[in-house]
Structures are given as structure tokens and as C-alpha cells.
Design a protein around this motif. Structure first.
Motif, PDB file in Angstrom:
ATOM      1  N   SER A 212     -26.954 -73.718  24.159  1.00 41.08           N
ATOM      2  CA  SER A 212     -28.232 -74.374  24.464  1.00 41.08           C
ATOM      3  C   SER A 212     -28.980 -73.578  25.528  1.00 41.08           C
ATOM      4  O   SER A 212     -28.434 -73.252  26.578  1.00 41.08           O
ATOM      5  CB  SER A 212     -27.983 -75.795  24.958  1.00 41.08           C
ATOM      6  OG  SER A 212     -27.387 -76.576  23.948  1.00 41.08           O
ATOM      7  N   CYS A 213     -30.242 -73.270  25.258  1.00 41.60           N
ATOM      8  CA  CYS A 213     -31.060 -72.507  26.206  1.00 41.60           C
ATOM      9  C   CYS A 213     -31.496 -73.399  27.365  1.00 41.60           C
ATOM     10  O   CYS A 213     -31.651 -74.614  27.221  1.00 41.60           O
ATOM     11  CB  CYS A 213     -32.287 -71.918  25.514  1.00 41.60           C
ATOM     12  SG  CYS A 213     -31.918 -70.680  24.254  1.00 41.60           S
ATOM     13  N   ASN A 214     -31.723 -72.783  28.505  1.00 42.51           N
ATOM     14  CA  ASN A 214     -32.254 -73.494  29.667  1.00 42.51           C
ATOM     15  C   ASN A 214     -33.288 -72.598  30.350  1.00 42.51           C
ATOM     16  O   ASN A 214     -33.652 -71.536  29.836  1.00 42.51           O
ATOM     17  CB  ASN A 214     -31.136 -73.917  30.625  1.00 42.51           C
ATOM     18  CG  ASN A 214     -30.239 -72.754  31.003  1.00 42.51           C
ATOM     19  OD1 ASN A 214     -30.724 -71.638  31.194  1.00 42.51           O
ATOM     20  ND2 ASN A 214     -28.949 -72.994  31.112  1.00 42.51           N
ATOM     21  N   ASP A 262     -46.534 -70.059  18.031  1.00 42.87           N
ATOM     22  CA  ASP A 262     -45.513 -70.999  17.567  1.00 42.87           C
ATOM     23  C   ASP A 262     -44.390 -70.987  18.603  1.00 42.87           C
ATOM     24  O   ASP A 262     -43.437 -70.213  18.508  1.00 42.87           O
ATOM     25  CB  ASP A 262     -44.997 -70.575  16.187  1.00 42.87           C
ATOM     26  CG  ASP A 262     -44.067 -71.610  15.573  1.00 42.87           C
ATOM     27  OD1 ASP A 262     -43.669 -72.549  16.284  1.00 42.87           O
ATOM     28  OD2 ASP A 262     -43.725 -71.469  14.381  1.00 42.87           O
ATOM     29  N   TRP A 263     -44.494 -71.873  19.594  1.00 42.03           N
ATOM     30  CA  TRP A 263     -43.538 -71.848  20.696  1.00 42.03           C
ATOM     31  C   TRP A 263     -42.148 -72.276  20.255  1.00 42.03           C
ATOM     32  O   TRP A 263     -41.145 -71.834  20.832  1.00 42.03           O
ATOM     33  CB  TRP A 263     -44.038 -72.734  21.831  1.00 42.03           C
ATOM     34  CG  TRP A 263     -45.269 -72.209  22.485  1.00 42.03           C
ATOM     35  CD1 TRP A 263     -46.541 -72.706  22.389  1.00 42.03           C
ATOM     36  CD2 TRP A 263     -45.363 -71.049  23.320  1.00 42.03           C
ATOM     37  NE1 TRP A 263     -47.422 -71.935  23.110  1.00 42.03           N
ATOM     38  CE2 TRP A 263     -46.718 -70.916  23.699  1.00 42.03           C
ATOM     39  CE3 TRP A 263     -44.445 -70.123  23.790  1.00 42.03           C
ATOM     40  CZ2 TRP A 263     -47.170 -69.889  24.514  1.00 42.03           C
ATOM     41  CZ3 TRP A 263     -44.885 -69.095  24.605  1.00 42.03           C
ATOM     42  CH2 TRP A 263     -46.228 -68.981  24.962  1.00 42.03           C
ATOM     43  N   ALA A 264     -42.058 -73.140  19.255  1.00 43.75           N
ATOM     44  CA  ALA A 264     -40.735 -73.551  18.767  1.00 43.75           C
ATOM     45  C   ALA A 264     -39.969 -72.359  18.191  1.00 43.75           C
ATOM     46  O   ALA A 264     -38.778 -72.174  18.466  1.00 43.75           O
ATOM     47  CB  ALA A 264     -40.883 -74.648  17.723  1.00 43.75           C
ATOM     48  N   ALA A 265     -40.647 -71.532  17.409  1.00 42.19           N
ATOM     49  CA  ALA A 265     -39.990 -70.354  16.845  1.00 42.19           C
ATOM     50  C   ALA A 265     -39.848 -69.237  17.870  1.00 42.19           C
ATOM     51  O   ALA A 265     -38.957 -68.394  17.742  1.00 42.19           O
ATOM     52  CB  ALA A 265     -40.788 -69.846  15.634  1.00 42.19           C
ATOM     53  N   SER A 266     -40.706 -69.233  18.896  1.00 42.51           N
ATOM     54  CA  SER A 266     -40.696 -68.145  19.874  1.00 42.51           C
ATOM     55  C   SER A 266     -39.609 -68.308  20.929  1.00 42.51           C
ATOM     56  O   SER A 266     -39.063 -67.312  21.405  1.00 42.51           O
ATOM     57  CB  SER A 266     -42.064 -68.042  20.567  1.00 42.51           C
ATOM     58  OG  SER A 266     -43.092 -67.799  19.625  1.00 42.51           O
ATOM     59  N   LEU A 267     -39.293 -69.543  21.302  1.00 40.31           N
ATOM     60  CA  LEU A 267     -38.399 -69.784  22.433  1.00 40.31           C
ATOM     61  C   LEU A 267     -36.985 -70.145  22.026  1.00 40.31           C
ATOM     62  O   LEU A 267     -36.086 -70.110  22.869  1.00 40.31           O
ATOM     63  CB  LEU A 267     -38.967 -70.898  23.324  1.00 40.31           C
ATOM     64  CG  LEU A 267     -40.317 -70.612  23.978  1.00 40.31           C
ATOM     65  CD1 LEU A 267     -40.747 -71.795  24.843  1.00 40.31           C
ATOM     66  CD2 LEU A 267     -40.265 -69.346  24.812  1.00 40.31           C
ATOM     67  N   ARG A 268     -36.748 -70.481  20.777  1.00 41.22           N
ATOM     68  CA  ARG A 268     -35.399 -70.859  20.374  1.00 41.22           C
ATOM     69  C   ARG A 268     -34.583 -69.627  19.998  1.00 41.22           C
ATOM     70  O   ARG A 268     -35.081 -68.663  19.447  1.00 41.22           O
ATOM     71  CB  ARG A 268     -35.459 -71.834  19.191  1.00 41.22           C
ATOM     72  CG  ARG A 268     -35.977 -73.198  19.605  1.00 41.22           C
ATOM     73  CD  ARG A 268     -35.578 -74.297  18.646  1.00 41.22           C
ATOM     74  NE  ARG A 268     -36.022 -75.597  19.162  1.00 41.22           N
ATOM     75  CZ  ARG A 268     -36.943 -76.347  18.579  1.00 41.22           C
ATOM     76  NH1 ARG A 268     -37.521 -75.951  17.468  1.00 41.22           N
ATOM     77  NH2 ARG A 268     -37.282 -77.511  19.116  1.00 41.22           N
ATOM     78  N   GLY A 269     -33.283 -69.717  20.316  1.00 40.07           N
ATOM     79  CA  GLY A 269     -32.369 -68.638  19.956  1.00 40.07           C
ATOM     80  C   GLY A 269     -32.388 -67.469  20.912  1.00 40.07           C
ATOM     81  O   GLY A 269     -32.029 -66.357  20.517  1.00 40.07           O
ATOM     82  N   HIS A 270     -32.806 -67.679  22.152  1.00 41.03           N
ATOM     83  CA  HIS A 270     -32.856 -66.592  23.140  1.00 41.03           C
ATOM     84  C   HIS A 270     -31.904 -66.874  24.297  1.00 41.03           C
ATOM     85  O   HIS A 270     -32.271 -66.749  25.463  1.00 41.03           O
ATOM     86  CB  HIS A 270     -34.283 -66.403  23.645  1.00 41.03           C
ATOM     87  CG  HIS A 270     -35.218 -65.886  22.605  1.00 41.03           C
ATOM     88  ND1 HIS A 270     -35.209 -64.573  22.187  1.00 41.03           N
ATOM     89  CD2 HIS A 270     -36.176 -66.517  21.873  1.00 41.03           C
ATOM     90  CE1 HIS A 270     -36.135 -64.411  21.247  1.00 41.03           C
ATOM     91  NE2 HIS A 270     -36.738 -65.566  21.044  1.00 41.03           N
ATOM     92  N   LYS A 271     -30.704 -67.275  23.968  1.00 43.90           N
ATOM     93  CA  LYS A 271     -29.697 -67.534  24.985  1.00 43.90           C
ATOM     94  C   LYS A 271     -29.266 -66.220  25.610  1.00 43.90           C
ATOM     95  O   LYS A 271     -28.794 -65.305  24.934  1.00 43.90           O
ATOM     96  CB  LYS A 271     -28.490 -68.233  24.355  1.00 43.90           C
ATOM     97  CG  LYS A 271     -27.449 -68.704  25.352  1.00 43.90           C
ATOM     98  CD  LYS A 271     -27.994 -69.803  26.238  1.00 43.90           C
ATOM     99  CE  LYS A 271     -26.932 -70.339  27.192  1.00 43.90           C
ATOM    100  NZ  LYS A 271     -27.485 -71.294  28.156  1.00 43.90           N
ATOM    101  N   SER A 272     -29.413 -66.117  26.927  1.00 40.10           N
ATOM    102  CA  SER A 272     -29.054 -64.878  27.628  1.00 40.10           C
ATOM    103  C   SER A 272     -27.578 -64.832  27.987  1.00 40.10           C
ATOM    104  O   SER A 272     -26.956 -63.780  27.948  1.00 40.10           O
ATOM    105  CB  SER A 272     -29.901 -64.720  28.897  1.00 40.10           C
ATOM    106  OG  SER A 272     -31.267 -64.662  28.577  1.00 40.10           O
TER     107      SER A 272
END
Length: 394
Positions: A212-214, A262-272
Motif C-alpha cells: 500500500s502506497c503512502n 488521471d490521478w488514479a492511474a498516475s499515483l497507483r503502483g508506485h511503492k518505493s
């Protein structure tokens, strides 16, 4: 005394012109009321151009005036110097971010300004409406750089060629909050909360999943120009034109196109960094300490078991295997815990592991082969050199 003060002001303006080649003297505001009017004028211009909330604008007018008055205590009767000092300290991080991220993306440096008061007001107007997005300061730098480029374009070219939409067209109140801030925060909130009133944690009493991203993950996204360039995508566009930043011809278009992202597609899946609730992150983060502890323990164990000889050559060589063993644990664990790591960096890590960190394994195998007479290594006759020292041949 008046003549000396005028000369001093002229010298200060010349010094600022040398430090800031594009700068012009700030309009003189000798009293607190005049400074208040100047701040209100700048903030109202920015409110009309970018669509801030009226109440937020009033708050930031008080904020900027209080800071300017505070900096005047450091620079008595030097209004421009106080304002430039405020601008310099407030936007120091922003200028570093522009060099590191904004310039590689857009080619625009957004360097020195001719109106420090406008940029101070712009910074606080954006900051005042970000809310929880302030936990992502690099995102704030991105929004400020886009707004800064847009405002400069609006001043330089009020009307685009061909009669198209004006860069200086007034925006309604709350446009920035409704079209930019809220969509971003809604995506961040939905990562771990259900969108209800009040928001409810998705996973009950259990901790959030490791993937989960934070705020930290999204913040790191906005300080990496290569990742940011490929992450932001636009809504309703074809696959070839989906990359938002690539289709912006000039930096000023970034701000105007933010509502279409599209912020939903832009910000999801970028777990560092994958946050596992186990000992693995501690081991990976402190592997150097554990390596030294293991090495010291092995040396003392060898001494206790074989003293006073410190063991044979095979046992001594085996101690050298501790370092590559820990490096294998570290490299595999680090790459498993860092999903955002670029493939080039992953390949470099494995290459270093195979051809550098595992060299002690190859040398140990060679020693074992020699000791077990697997390799028939001939005896080497070294040249003996006799030295006459203090009357004795040695």
C-alpha cells in the motif's frame, strides 16, 4: 543623511541587479499600510488567475505581511533587502528542486524572478490549500513550479496566437481546490480508506498491506524526473498521447492541463519501499553491523576452538565467506523490498554481486582445490636474496 540613504539604496539595487540579472526593484512601500495594499494586489491577481479560495487568500495576506514585517527587523529601513531575504530563504528548496527535477522534465529552470513578492504570495497561496498534501513536499514543489511557469506566461503573453484561450483568463473561486487538490487527495485516501463519511480504514485492525502506497512513496515519485515523466498520464487520450508531460509543448501548459490528469492511474503502483512487518527490513537496513558482528564472532570462535594456532588455512579462508554471504542476503532483500527500483539498477546490483562481492567464494574454492591436491600446483622456487646487515648475512 537623505543623500547617503539614497546612495545606499542605489548600491543595493545595483548589487541585486548583479545577483539577479532579470530583477527589477520592488515597488517602494514605506509604511505597513502600503505594504498591505501591495500584498493584497498581488494575492488578488493570483486568486483571479489560478482560482484560489477568497478566505484562504485573506489568511495568506496576513501571513505574508507578518513575515515581511518580521524580516524588516533584520534589515531596518531596507524594504527590498528584507523582501529578497524572505524570498531567498523561503524558496531555497524550490530552486534546488527546479534544477534537479523541473529542468530535466521541461527544460525550464524557473530561476531568478523580477517580482519576489509575487512568488512569495504564490507559494503560500498554494501551501495554504494543500491540506494533507503538505506531507508530500515534492508534490508541492511540482505544483508551485507549474503555477510559476503559468504566471510568467500569463504576464508575457496574455493572449495566445490565433485567438485561442487566454492564459490570463480569470478562474472561479475554488478551482484549484476542486480540480487539482481534491482529485489528488481522493486517490491517496482511497489507497487505505473507504470513501465514506467519516472515512473508514479498509483493513480493520490489521496493518496496511506491504504494497500500500503512502505519502513517502508519492513524495519520492515527485523527486525522480525519469519516474515522474512516465507516471503522469492524461484521461481519455490515446496510448501514444497518454503521457501527460510529454505532450506539454511548453512549461506553462503543465498547470493548465493538471485537471485532465488521471490521478488514479498516475499515483497507483508506485511503492518505493515494501513495508514488511518482519525482521527482514531490520536485517537489510543494518546489514553492515551484522556483518561486522558475524566476522568478529567467527574469528573469536576459531581462536577458542583451535588456539593457539588460529586454525588451519582452510578454516581461516572460510571466515572470508561471511562477507559474500551477507552481501547475497542484502542484495536479494534490498531488491525484494524496493519494487520501484529501475531495471538498470537491478542489473547493476546483480553484476556487482556476481563479479565483485562473490570473489572470496572463488578464492576459497581455489584454496580448497590446492589443499585437497585436486590441482597439481608445482612448487615455486623463490629467488633468495642475502643481505649483509650488522655484520650478519640474512
Amino acid at each position: 543623511q537623505q543623500h547617503q540613504q539614497q546612495q545606499l539604496q542605489q548600491q543595493q539595487q545595483q548589487q541585486r541587479s548583479q545577483q539577479h540579472p532579470q530583477s527589477q526593484p520592488t515597488p517602494f512601500a514605506s509604511t505597513s499600510g502600503e505594504r498591505r495594499c501591495l500584498i493584497e494586489h498581488r494575492c488578488n491577481q493570483l486568486q483571479a488567475l489560478l482560482g484560489f479560495q477568497f478566505d484562504s487568500v485573506r489568511n495568506q495576506i496576513e501571513h505574508v505581511q507578518a513575515l515581511w514585517e518580521s524580516f524588516l527587523t533584520r534589515h531596518p529601513e531596507r524594504l527590498d533587502a528584507a523582501l529578497w531575504d524572505l524570498w531567498d530563504q523561503l524558496l531555497r528548496t524550490q530552486r534546488d528542486w527546479n534544477i534537479r527535477v523541473w529542468k530535466p522534465i521541461t527544460g525550464d529552470l524557473n530561476g531568478y524572478t523580477d517580482d519576489p513578492l509575487e512568488e512569495v504570495c504564490l507559494y503560500f497561496l498554494i501551501w495554504g490549500e494543500l491540506g494533507n498534501l503538505r506531507f508530500c513536499p515534492e508534490l508541492g514543489c511540482f505544483l508551485f513550479a507549474a503555477a510559476q511557469a503559468f504566471c510568467r506566461k500569463a504576464r508575457a503573453a496574455p493572449q495566445e496566437a490565433g485567438g485561442t484561450e487566454s492564459f490570463s483568463q480569470a478562474q472561479s473561486e475554488g478551482t484549484f481546490l476542486q480540480e487539482i487538490v481534491k482529485p489528488i487527495f481522493a486517490v491517496m485516501l482511497s489507497e487505505t480508506f473507504e470513501p465514506c463519511d467519516p472515512p473508514r480504514f479498509k483493513f480493520g485492525r490489521a496493518p496496511a498491506p506491504a504494497n500500500s502506497c503512502n505519502y513517502d512513496d508519492w513524495n519520492e515519485l515527485f523527486w525522480d524526473p525519469s519516474r515522474l515523466r512516465g507516471a503522469l498520464v492524461a484521461r481519455g487520450s490515446s496510448r501514444t498521447k497518454r503521457r501527460f508531460l510529454k505532450r506539454c509543448v511548453e512549461p506553462a501548459e503543465v498547470w493548465r492541463g493538471l485537471p485532465d490528469v488521471d490521478w488514479a492511474a498516475s499515483l497507483r503502483g508506485h511503492k518505493s519501499h515494501r513495508e514488511l512487518h518482519s525482521l527482514l527490513p531490520i536485517i537489510i537496513g543494518c546489514y553492515r553491523i551484522f556483518l561486522l558482528q558475524s566476522l568478529a564472532f567467527s574469528v573469536m570462535l576459531l581462536w577458542a576452538a583451535t588456539r593457539p594456532r588460529w586454525g588451519n588455512s582452510l578454516q581461516q579462508a572460510a571466515i572470508g565467506l561471511i562477507a559474500p554471504a551477507w552481501m547475497v542476503v542484502y542484495e536479494i532483500g534490498y531488491q525484494a523490498l524496493t519494487p520501484s527500483l529501475a531495471w538498470s539498477n537491478r542489473a547493476i546490483g546483480f553484476i556487482k554481486l556476481l563479479f565483485f562481492y562473490l570473489l572470496p567464494v572463488a578464492s576459497y574454492a581455489l584454496i580448497v582445490a590446492v589443499e585437497w591436491n585436486v590441482l597439481r600446483v608445482p612448487d615455486l622456487n623463490l629467488v633468495a636474496v642475502r643481505l649483509n646487515s650488522e655484520g650478519q648475512w640474512r
